[in-house]
Design a protein around this motif. Structure first.
Motif, PDB file in Angstrom:
ATOM      1  N   VAL A   1      -4.083  13.913   6.060  1.00 42.80           N
ATOM      2  CA  VAL A   1      -5.373  14.054   6.737  1.00 42.80           C
ATOM      3  C   VAL A   1      -5.869  12.710   7.268  1.00 42.80           C
ATOM      4  O   VAL A   1      -6.535  12.655   8.304  1.00 42.80           O
ATOM      5  CB  VAL A   1      -6.406  14.678   5.775  1.00 42.80           C
ATOM      6  N   ALA A   2      -5.524  11.618   6.599  1.00 37.96           N
ATOM      7  CA  ALA A   2      -5.987  10.306   7.047  1.00 37.96           C
ATOM      8  C   ALA A   2      -5.094   9.713   8.128  1.00 37.96           C
ATOM      9  O   ALA A   2      -5.581   9.110   9.088  1.00 37.96           O
ATOM     10  CB  ALA A   2      -6.063   9.351   5.853  1.00 37.96           C
ATOM     11  N   ALA A   3      -3.778   9.889   7.994  1.00 39.09           N
ATOM     12  CA  ALA A   3      -2.852   9.201   8.894  1.00 39.09           C
ATOM     13  C   ALA A   3      -2.862   9.779  10.296  1.00 39.09           C
ATOM     14  O   ALA A   3      -2.893   9.035  11.295  1.00 39.09           O
ATOM     15  CB  ALA A   3      -1.446   9.245   8.313  1.00 39.09           C
ATOM     16  N   VAL A   4      -2.823  11.094  10.396  1.00 41.06           N
ATOM     17  CA  VAL A   4      -2.673  11.713  11.721  1.00 41.06           C
ATOM     18  C   VAL A   4      -3.879  11.433  12.620  1.00 41.06           C
ATOM     19  O   VAL A   4      -3.709  10.974  13.761  1.00 41.06           O
ATOM     20  CB  VAL A   4      -2.402  13.225  11.569  1.00 41.06           C
TER      21      VAL A   4
ATOM     22  N   GLY B   1       0.042   2.147   8.301  1.00 45.36           N
ATOM     23  CA  GLY B   1       0.066   1.615   6.944  1.00 45.36           C
ATOM     24  C   GLY B   1      -1.294   1.627   6.277  1.00 45.36           C
ATOM     25  O   GLY B   1      -1.436   2.037   5.115  1.00 45.36           O
ATOM     26  N   LEU B   2      -2.332   1.209   6.999  1.00 41.81           N
ATOM     27  CA  LEU B   2      -3.677   1.167   6.421  1.00 41.81           C
ATOM     28  C   LEU B   2      -4.231   2.559   6.161  1.00 41.81           C
ATOM     29  O   LEU B   2      -5.099   2.729   5.296  1.00 41.81           O
ATOM     30  CB  LEU B   2      -4.616   0.381   7.338  1.00 41.81           C
ATOM     31  N   SER B   3      -3.737   3.559   6.887  1.00 40.11           N
ATOM     32  CA  SER B   3      -4.213   4.920   6.655  1.00 40.11           C
ATOM     33  C   SER B   3      -3.771   5.462   5.299  1.00 40.11           C
ATOM     34  O   SER B   3      -4.243   6.519   4.877  1.00 40.11           O
ATOM     35  CB  SER B   3      -3.718   5.851   7.773  1.00 40.11           C
ATOM     36  N   ALA B   4      -2.873   4.739   4.609  1.00 42.48           N
ATOM     37  CA  ALA B   4      -2.464   5.153   3.261  1.00 42.48           C
ATOM     38  C   ALA B   4      -3.453   4.700   2.194  1.00 42.48           C
ATOM     39  O   ALA B   4      -3.337   5.124   1.036  1.00 42.48           O
ATOM     40  CB  ALA B   4      -1.075   4.594   2.941  1.00 42.48           C
ATOM     41  N   ILE B   5      -4.432   3.853   2.554  1.00 46.14           N
ATOM     42  CA  ILE B   5      -5.383   3.352   1.561  1.00 46.14           C
ATOM     43  C   ILE B   5      -6.185   4.481   0.918  1.00 46.14           C
ATOM     44  O   ILE B   5      -6.357   4.496  -0.315  1.00 46.14           O
ATOM     45  CB  ILE B   5      -6.300   2.284   2.189  1.00 46.14           C
ATOM     46  N   PRO B   6      -6.720   5.462   1.680  1.00 45.64           N
ATOM     47  CA  PRO B   6      -7.437   6.562   1.001  1.00 45.64           C
ATOM     48  C   PRO B   6      -6.561   7.320   0.003  1.00 45.64           C
ATOM     49  O   PRO B   6      -7.014   7.648  -1.099  1.00 45.64           O
ATOM     50  CB  PRO B   6      -7.874   7.460   2.164  1.00 45.64           C
ATOM     51  N   ALA B   7      -5.308   7.582   0.365  1.00 50.83           N
ATOM     52  CA  ALA B   7      -4.415   8.282  -0.558  1.00 50.83           C
ATOM     53  C   ALA B   7      -4.141   7.430  -1.794  1.00 50.83           C
ATOM     54  O   ALA B   7      -4.072   7.941  -2.920  1.00 50.83           O
ATOM     55  CB  ALA B   7      -3.107   8.645   0.139  1.00 50.83           C
TER      56      ALA B   7
ATOM     57  N   VAL C   1       0.837  -1.204   0.000  1.00 54.53           N
ATOM     58  CA  VAL C   1       0.000   0.000   0.000  1.00 54.53           C
ATOM     59  C   VAL C   1       0.869   1.248   0.000  1.00 54.53           C
ATOM     60  O   VAL C   1       0.710   2.156  -0.836  1.00 54.53           O
ATOM     61  CB  VAL C   1      -0.957  -0.003   1.210  1.00 54.53           C
ATOM     62  N   VAL C   2       1.820   1.328   0.936  1.00 48.87           N
ATOM     63  CA  VAL C   2       2.590   2.563   1.102  1.00 48.87           C
ATOM     64  C   VAL C   2       3.575   2.770  -0.046  1.00 48.87           C
ATOM     65  O   VAL C   2       3.784   3.913  -0.502  1.00 48.87           O
ATOM     66  CB  VAL C   2       3.312   2.570   2.469  1.00 48.87           C
ATOM     67  N   LEU C   3       4.199   1.699  -0.555  1.00 46.28           N
ATOM     68  CA  LEU C   3       5.164   1.876  -1.634  1.00 46.28           C
ATOM     69  C   LEU C   3       4.478   2.170  -2.967  1.00 46.28           C
ATOM     70  O   LEU C   3       4.983   2.977  -3.763  1.00 46.28           O
ATOM     71  CB  LEU C   3       6.055   0.629  -1.765  1.00 46.28           C
ATOM     72  N   THR C   4       3.348   1.533  -3.225  1.00 47.07           N
ATOM     73  CA  THR C   4       2.645   1.817  -4.473  1.00 47.07           C
ATOM     74  C   THR C   4       2.108   3.237  -4.493  1.00 47.07           C
ATOM     75  O   THR C   4       2.172   3.928  -5.520  1.00 47.07           O
ATOM     76  CB  THR C   4       1.505   0.809  -4.686  1.00 47.07           C
ATOM     77  N   GLN C   5       1.581   3.708  -3.364  1.00 40.23           N
ATOM     78  CA  GLN C   5       1.100   5.086  -3.316  1.00 40.23           C
ATOM     79  C   GLN C   5       2.235   6.069  -3.568  1.00 40.23           C
ATOM     80  O   GLN C   5       2.068   7.063  -4.282  1.00 40.23           O
ATOM     81  CB  GLN C   5       0.453   5.362  -1.955  1.00 40.23           C
TER      82      GLN C   5
ATOM     83  N   ALA D   1      -2.857  13.907  -3.354  1.00 38.50           N
ATOM     84  CA  ALA D   1      -2.724  12.608  -2.703  1.00 38.50           C
ATOM     85  C   ALA D   1      -1.973  12.730  -1.382  1.00 38.50           C
ATOM     86  O   ALA D   1      -2.312  12.067  -0.386  1.00 38.50           O
ATOM     87  CB  ALA D   1      -2.014  11.627  -3.631  1.00 38.50           C
ATOM     88  N   ASP D   2      -0.931  13.570  -1.352  1.00 40.56           N
ATOM     89  CA  ASP D   2      -0.175  13.764  -0.107  1.00 40.56           C
ATOM     90  C   ASP D   2      -1.026  14.416   0.972  1.00 40.56           C
ATOM     91  O   ASP D   2      -0.891  14.099   2.172  1.00 40.56           O
ATOM     92  CB  ASP D   2       1.065  14.611  -0.377  1.00 40.56           C
ATOM     93  N   LEU D   3      -1.883  15.333   0.576  1.00 41.86           N
ATOM     94  CA  LEU D   3      -2.789  15.952   1.552  1.00 41.86           C
ATOM     95  C   LEU D   3      -3.746  14.915   2.130  1.00 41.86           C
ATOM     96  O   LEU D   3      -4.009  14.906   3.342  1.00 41.86           O
ATOM     97  CB  LEU D   3      -3.559  17.098   0.898  1.00 41.86           C
TER      98      LEU D   3
END
Length: 434
Positions: A132-135, A155-161, A103-107, A126-128
């Motif tokens: 906003v999702a991770a914190v 790691g899972l918080s990167a799914i929305p991005a 997830v994190v490397l593909t994003q 995408a970075d925004l």
């Protein structure tokens, strides 16, 4: 935004964890940092050099995304399968990292696609979303959460991005013919970039990992905590190396280029010293609010790490100068003095009082690297200019049409100024040198 996310993630994790728990999280995060750096070097840095036929560029982007997703998925599955069977919080944290690695490397790879496609505002969007999702996802975790849980949430918080990135990039790559195997072919520029990353960045990270595995895990937490406080300086260093070459290319002579980078070096070094002074004067109450229990160990390292970052500023600007004046001159310096920094860190840890000695050892290594780089600049300026019109690398000559786009970076033999704007890189060696 990406740098801010990394800083805030570590700060929030430090506040939620015990000192031992944050040490494990830091070790896992350091492993991720190394894997991310390898991915960026092998895929991202080579991808952003693609240009020419739009169809070929879009095909290269599709190839990069598919390659990253496949490679990270395979590696992550292997990590999870093996390390879940190993007892201990560190092994389990690394196993969880393996599950979220694709997830994190593909994003992150898609961000480089946006840059290559001249759509940087999509990368910013995408970075925004990632920030906003991770914190908030980490902030709502209960106090004392274990490192495995924090790694999983991060790691899972990167799914929305990733979802936003996929939705934005899909129309751009629709119909593009991708071939992930092109990244494994001989002459792929990523192989060189991986070598430069390995000796310039990963060696220190791996040495820190070694401290945690074979010496004292608390040392990793202390070092990671204090370097997190200097995160704004890392942003400035990355901006200098990322935007510096095309700006320096506007100066007509090497003397003016060197004067510009000397001024930049002094400015960044001064900023590092001022930032260190601010952190040293920070009340313990505010320090604990930033890093939790880790503040006590990290605050003792501030003088050493502040001095190191001042030295890093000098070295970063020196290597930037060499990259413009003589690109081939940077790799030997990176190899010798990065390994020397690791040796100094381990020697300092063993002989000079634990983690504080390690921090001063890193400082000595950074200072020597900066001195060597500036001495090399003086030597380069005394040497005659490299021969003009030297043929480019054989790999570039033998490349197929799509591969030639990939290998279109300036050869090390090209003369001064060849690392300026991409359009100038496509001119002949004589024109670029002038």
């Amino acid at each position: 935004m990406a740098a801010l996310t990394n800083i805030v993630v570590l700060v929030v994790a430090a506040r939620l964890s015990s000192a031992a728990g944050f040490s494990v999280f830091s070790l896992v995060y350091t492993v991720f940092t190394v894997l991310l750096g390898l991915s960026v070097a092998y895929v991202g840095q080579a991808l952003v050099l693609e240009r020419g036929d739009p169809a070929a560029v879009r095909g290269a982007c599709r190839s990069a995304v598919v390659f990253t997703a496949s490679a990270s998925g395979t590696l992550g599955a292997a990590m999870a399968a093996v390390l879940f069977l190993v007892p201990g919080a560190t092994a389990h944290g690394l196993a969880v990292l393996g599950l979220v690695l694709p997830v994190v490397l593909t994003q992150d790879c898609v961000r480089y696609c946006f840059s290559t496609l001249n759509l940087p505002h999509y990368a910013l969007a995408a970075d925004l979303v990632r920030l906003v999702a991770a914190v908030p996802a980490l902030a709502v975790q209960p106090q004392g959460s274990g490192p495995e849980r924090l790694v999983a949430v991060w790691g899972l918080s990167a799914i929305p991005a990733l979802a936003v990135s996929a939705a934005l990039v899909a129309p751009q790559l629709r119909g593009a013919a991708g071939d992930p195997r092109r990244l494994l072919r001989r002459g792929h520029l990523g192989k060189r970039f991986v070598l430069e990353f390995a000796v310039g960045n990963a060696s220190n990270q791996l040495a820190v990992i070694g401290l945690g595995l074979f010496a004292n895990p608390l040392a990793v937490g202390a070092l990671r905590g204090v370097t997190t406080l200097f995160g704004p300086m890392n942003v400035l260093f990355n901006a200098s190396t990322g935007f510096g070459p095309p700006i320096l290319g506007r100066y007509p002579t090497s003397a003016r280029k060197v004067r510009a980078t000397v001024a930049l070096a002094l400015a960044l070094s001064g900023v590092a010293a001022v930032w260190a002074a601010v952190l040293i004067a920070l009340p313990d109450r505010l320090g604990r609010a930033l890093l939790g229990e880790t503040w006590a160990a990290s605050s003792a390292l501030l003088p050493a790490t502040g001095s190191q970052y001042a030295a890093i500023a000098l070295g970063t600007c020196a290597l930037l100068t060499l990259r413009v004046l003589r690109p081939r001159a940077t790799l030997p310096i990176q190899v010798v003095f990065s390994l020397l920094s690791v040796a100094f860190m381990l020697t300092g840890y063993a002989l000079l009082g634990g983690v504080l000695g390690a921090a001063w050892g890193l400082c000595a290594g950074s200072l020597l690297k900066a001195a060597a780089a500036w001495l090399r600049i003086a030597s380069v300026r005394r040497e005659p200019a490299p021969a003009e019109g030297v043929p480019t690398a054989p790999a570039r000559q033998q490349a197929s049409a799509p591969a030639r786009q990939e290998a279109s970076a300036p050869a090390p033999q090209e003369a001064e100024g060849a690392s300026a704007a991409p359009a100038r890189q496509q001119k002949d060696a004589d024109g670029a040198a002038r």
